[in-house]
Design a protein around this motif. Structure first.
Motif, PDB file in Angstrom:
ATOM      1  N   ARG A   1       0.821  -1.207   0.000  1.00  0.00           N
ATOM      2  CA  ARG A   1       0.000   0.000   0.000  1.00  0.00           C
ATOM      3  C   ARG A   1       0.858   1.260   0.000  1.00  0.00           C
ATOM      4  O   ARG A   1       0.525   2.259  -0.658  1.00  0.00           O
ATOM      5  CB  ARG A   1      -0.952  -0.006   1.195  1.00  0.00           C
ATOM      6  CG  ARG A   1      -2.121  -0.975   1.049  1.00  0.00           C
ATOM      7  CD  ARG A   1      -3.185  -0.744   2.096  1.00  0.00           C
ATOM      8  NE  ARG A   1      -2.727  -1.070   3.431  1.00  0.00           N
ATOM      9  CZ  ARG A   1      -2.852  -2.265   3.987  1.00  0.00           C
ATOM     10  NH1 ARG A   1      -3.422  -3.268   3.319  1.00  0.00           N
ATOM     11  NH2 ARG A   1      -2.419  -2.480   5.222  1.00  0.00           N
ATOM     12  N   MET A   2       1.957   1.227   0.732  1.00  0.00           N
ATOM     13  CA  MET A   2       2.863   2.373   0.751  1.00  0.00           C
ATOM     14  C   MET A   2       3.477   2.600  -0.623  1.00  0.00           C
ATOM     15  O   MET A   2       3.544   3.729  -1.106  1.00  0.00           O
ATOM     16  CB  MET A   2       3.956   2.159   1.793  1.00  0.00           C
ATOM     17  CG  MET A   2       3.465   2.106   3.220  1.00  0.00           C
ATOM     18  SD  MET A   2       4.802   1.826   4.420  1.00  0.00           S
ATOM     19  CE  MET A   2       5.618   3.429   4.359  1.00  0.00           C
ATOM     20  N   VAL A   3       3.917   1.518  -1.245  1.00  0.00           N
ATOM     21  CA  VAL A   3       4.535   1.619  -2.568  1.00  0.00           C
ATOM     22  C   VAL A   3       3.505   2.040  -3.610  1.00  0.00           C
ATOM     23  O   VAL A   3       3.792   2.863  -4.490  1.00  0.00           O
ATOM     24  CB  VAL A   3       5.195   0.285  -2.961  1.00  0.00           C
ATOM     25  CG1 VAL A   3       5.695   0.328  -4.400  1.00  0.00           C
ATOM     26  CG2 VAL A   3       6.346  -0.039  -2.003  1.00  0.00           C
ATOM     27  N   ALA A   4       2.298   1.506  -3.522  1.00  0.00           N
ATOM     28  CA  ALA A   4       1.238   1.859  -4.471  1.00  0.00           C
ATOM     29  C   ALA A   4       0.934   3.344  -4.418  1.00  0.00           C
ATOM     30  O   ALA A   4       0.767   4.004  -5.453  1.00  0.00           O
ATOM     31  CB  ALA A   4      -0.019   1.053  -4.175  1.00  0.00           C
ATOM     32  N   ALA A   5       0.859   3.889  -3.215  1.00  0.00           N
ATOM     33  CA  ALA A   5       0.550   5.309  -3.062  1.00  0.00           C
ATOM     34  C   ALA A   5       1.655   6.192  -3.642  1.00  0.00           C
ATOM     35  O   ALA A   5       1.387   7.267  -4.174  1.00  0.00           O
ATOM     36  CB  ALA A   5       0.337   5.635  -1.589  1.00  0.00           C
ATOM     37  N   LYS A   6       2.895   5.713  -3.553  1.00  0.00           N
ATOM     38  CA  LYS A   6       4.029   6.502  -4.034  1.00  0.00           C
ATOM     39  C   LYS A   6       4.270   6.332  -5.530  1.00  0.00           C
ATOM     40  O   LYS A   6       4.930   7.170  -6.154  1.00  0.00           O
ATOM     41  CB  LYS A   6       5.299   6.108  -3.267  1.00  0.00           C
ATOM     42  CG  LYS A   6       5.260   6.474  -1.791  1.00  0.00           C
ATOM     43  CD  LYS A   6       6.516   5.977  -1.078  1.00  0.00           C
ATOM     44  CE  LYS A   6       6.488   6.332   0.405  1.00  0.00           C
ATOM     45  NZ  LYS A   6       7.697   5.848   1.117  1.00  0.00           N
ATOM     46  N   THR A   7       3.769   5.246  -6.102  1.00  0.00           N
ATOM     47  CA  THR A   7       4.035   4.958  -7.519  1.00  0.00           C
ATOM     48  C   THR A   7       2.768   4.929  -8.366  1.00  0.00           C
ATOM     49  O   THR A   7       2.841   4.676  -9.561  1.00  0.00           O
ATOM     50  CB  THR A   7       4.751   3.599  -7.669  1.00  0.00           C
ATOM     51  OG1 THR A   7       3.911   2.560  -7.141  1.00  0.00           O
ATOM     52  CG2 THR A   7       6.091   3.608  -6.935  1.00  0.00           C
ATOM     53  N   ASP A   8       1.619   5.166  -7.739  1.00  0.00           N
ATOM     54  CA  ASP A   8       0.332   5.155  -8.445  1.00  0.00           C
ATOM     55  C   ASP A   8       0.086   3.805  -9.123  1.00  0.00           C
ATOM     56  O   ASP A   8      -0.357   3.731 -10.269  1.00  0.00           O
ATOM     57  CB  ASP A   8       0.278   6.288  -9.487  1.00  0.00           C
ATOM     58  CG  ASP A   8      -1.137   6.518 -10.002  1.00  0.00           C
ATOM     59  OD1 ASP A   8      -2.091   6.336  -9.231  1.00  0.00           O
ATOM     60  OD2 ASP A   8      -1.285   6.864 -11.193  1.00  0.00           O
ATOM     61  N   SER A   9       0.391   2.726  -8.407  1.00  0.00           N
ATOM     62  CA  SER A   9       0.269   1.376  -8.957  1.00  0.00           C
ATOM     63  C   SER A   9      -0.907   0.640  -8.324  1.00  0.00           C
ATOM     64  O   SER A   9      -1.348   0.971  -7.224  1.00  0.00           O
ATOM     65  CB  SER A   9       1.558   0.590  -8.691  1.00  0.00           C
ATOM     66  OG  SER A   9       2.684   1.286  -9.181  1.00  0.00           O
ATOM     67  N   LEU A  10      -1.397  -0.378  -9.015  1.00  0.00           N
ATOM     68  CA  LEU A  10      -2.506  -1.180  -8.518  1.00  0.00           C
ATOM     69  C   LEU A  10      -2.005  -2.382  -7.726  1.00  0.00           C
ATOM     70  O   LEU A  10      -0.935  -2.935  -8.029  1.00  0.00           O
ATOM     71  CB  LEU A  10      -3.364  -1.673  -9.687  1.00  0.00           C
ATOM     72  CG  LEU A  10      -4.106  -0.599 -10.491  1.00  0.00           C
ATOM     73  CD1 LEU A  10      -4.895  -1.246 -11.622  1.00  0.00           C
ATOM     74  CD2 LEU A  10      -5.043   0.206  -9.586  1.00  0.00           C
ATOM     75  N   ILE A  11      -2.788  -2.799  -6.727  1.00  0.00           N
ATOM     76  CA  ILE A  11      -2.416  -3.932  -5.892  1.00  0.00           C
ATOM     77  C   ILE A  11      -3.326  -5.125  -6.190  1.00  0.00           C
ATOM     78  O   ILE A  11      -4.552  -5.022  -6.127  1.00  0.00           O
ATOM     79  CB  ILE A  11      -2.526  -3.578  -4.397  1.00  0.00           C
ATOM     80  CG1 ILE A  11      -1.637  -2.373  -4.060  1.00  0.00           C
ATOM     81  CG2 ILE A  11      -2.130  -4.783  -3.536  1.00  0.00           C
ATOM     82  CD1 ILE A  11      -1.811  -1.865  -2.639  1.00  0.00           C
ATOM     83  N   ILE A  12      -2.711  -6.253  -6.506  1.00  0.00           N
ATOM     84  CA  ILE A  12      -3.424  -7.507  -6.727  1.00  0.00           C
ATOM     85  C   ILE A  12      -3.724  -8.129  -5.358  1.00  0.00           C
ATOM     86  O   ILE A  12      -2.929  -7.995  -4.432  1.00  0.00           O
ATOM     87  CB  ILE A  12      -2.544  -8.468  -7.545  1.00  0.00           C
ATOM     88  CG1 ILE A  12      -2.130  -7.835  -8.877  1.00  0.00           C
ATOM     89  CG2 ILE A  12      -3.247  -9.797  -7.783  1.00  0.00           C
ATOM     90  CD1 ILE A  12      -1.026  -8.589  -9.577  1.00  0.00           C
ATOM     91  N   PRO A  13      -4.857  -8.827  -5.196  1.00  0.00           N
ATOM     92  CA  PRO A  13      -5.106  -9.523  -3.923  1.00  0.00           C
ATOM     93  C   PRO A  13      -3.927 -10.412  -3.534  1.00  0.00           C
ATOM     94  O   PRO A  13      -3.347 -11.100  -4.364  1.00  0.00           O
ATOM     95  CB  PRO A  13      -6.364 -10.349  -4.223  1.00  0.00           C
ATOM     96  CG  PRO A  13      -7.090  -9.536  -5.242  1.00  0.00           C
ATOM     97  CD  PRO A  13      -6.009  -8.943  -6.113  1.00  0.00           C
TER      98      PRO A  13
END
Length: 244
Positions: free
Chosen positions: A52-64
């Motif tokens: 979640r931290m990386v997604a917020a910083k890179t605007d990436s989606l997280i797979i389950p």
């Protein structure tokens, strides 16, 4: 706060997001004992938090997340669920193929369970010539350096489990899931032949802790999470300069 987890998104939202940034993150972990003070989902909970931290910083989606990994060493303890290494690797390769199908250009695997590392490495290698998608995989990058910077307890025999490090991260992520009154310090004694046998770690450790869980601290966890997320983001940025 923007949501990056695809399990809570519609197909349209996922498609539109990938069109502007074709990057996805897969957290992997385990369901296994973590002493008497931490939940069985610790490895996966921590991987998801870092994702979640990386997604917020890179605007990436997280797979389950993959909640199951190779946890044979604790298989006798109630609640532990283990996959064979080849099964884990096969599932991982199927996920890689799936996200590649609809144009993902980079898959970031964030692993929270040490015993998964070998399977992840070989799965990624085996997919080298089956996809043009780039894959990065991490298990707490710069672990040794960051551990020494924030943690005070010793790591023996290159094993750590449910101790100061993981306890600190869990306190940072959700201290309601941690019962520090049950945290212990244990460095199990190994037989001289341990590395050459099929001996089960669950039979060696009384508590399931390898290290000093009593040294766990929330502030340490917050700082370590930040450093790990920054390291992953640096790698992603470096790869993107090469235009994926």
């Amino acid at each position: 706060m923007e949501n990056f987890e695809i399990e809570f998104m519609t197909r349209t939202e996922v498609k539109e997001h990938l069109a502007k940034n074709p990057v996805m993150i897969l957290p992997t972990g385990s369901t296994e004992q973590h002493g008497f003070h931490l939940p069985l989902g610790t490895d996966t909970i921590l991987a998801k938090a870092l994702a979640r931290m990386v997604a917020a910083k890179t605007d990436s989606l997280i797979i389950p997340a993959l909640y199951y990994g190779y946890s044979w060493v604790w298989h006798k303890i109630p609640g532990t669920i283990t996959l064979e290494q080849e099964h884990f690797k096969t599932v991982l390769k199927d996920i890689i193929k799936s996200v590649d199908e609809y144009g993902t250009k980079l898959l970031i695997i964030i692993n929270g369970h040490d015993a998964n590392n070998q399977s992840i490495k070989y799965a990624v290698r085996e997919m080298k010539y089956q996809t043009d998608m780039k894959i990065l995989y991490f298990f707490y990058p710069r672990f040794s350096e960051i551990y020494k910077k924030y943690c005070v307890s010793e790591i023996k025999n290159n094993l750590f489990h449910a101790e100061e490090f993981e306890t600190s991260l869990m306190l940072a992520e959700n201290d309601k899931l941690v019962d520090m009154t049950k945290a212990v310090k244990e460095y199990p004694e190994y037989t001289p032949l341990y590395s050459y046998t099929n001996e089960v770690l669950g039979d060696i450790s009384a508590s399931g802790v390898f290290g000093d869980a009593t040294a766990g601290d929330k502030e340490k966890g917050i700082k370590m999470f930040e450093e790990f997320s920054n390291e992953i983001c640096k790698a992603v940025a470096l790869l993107k300069t090469n235009k994926l």
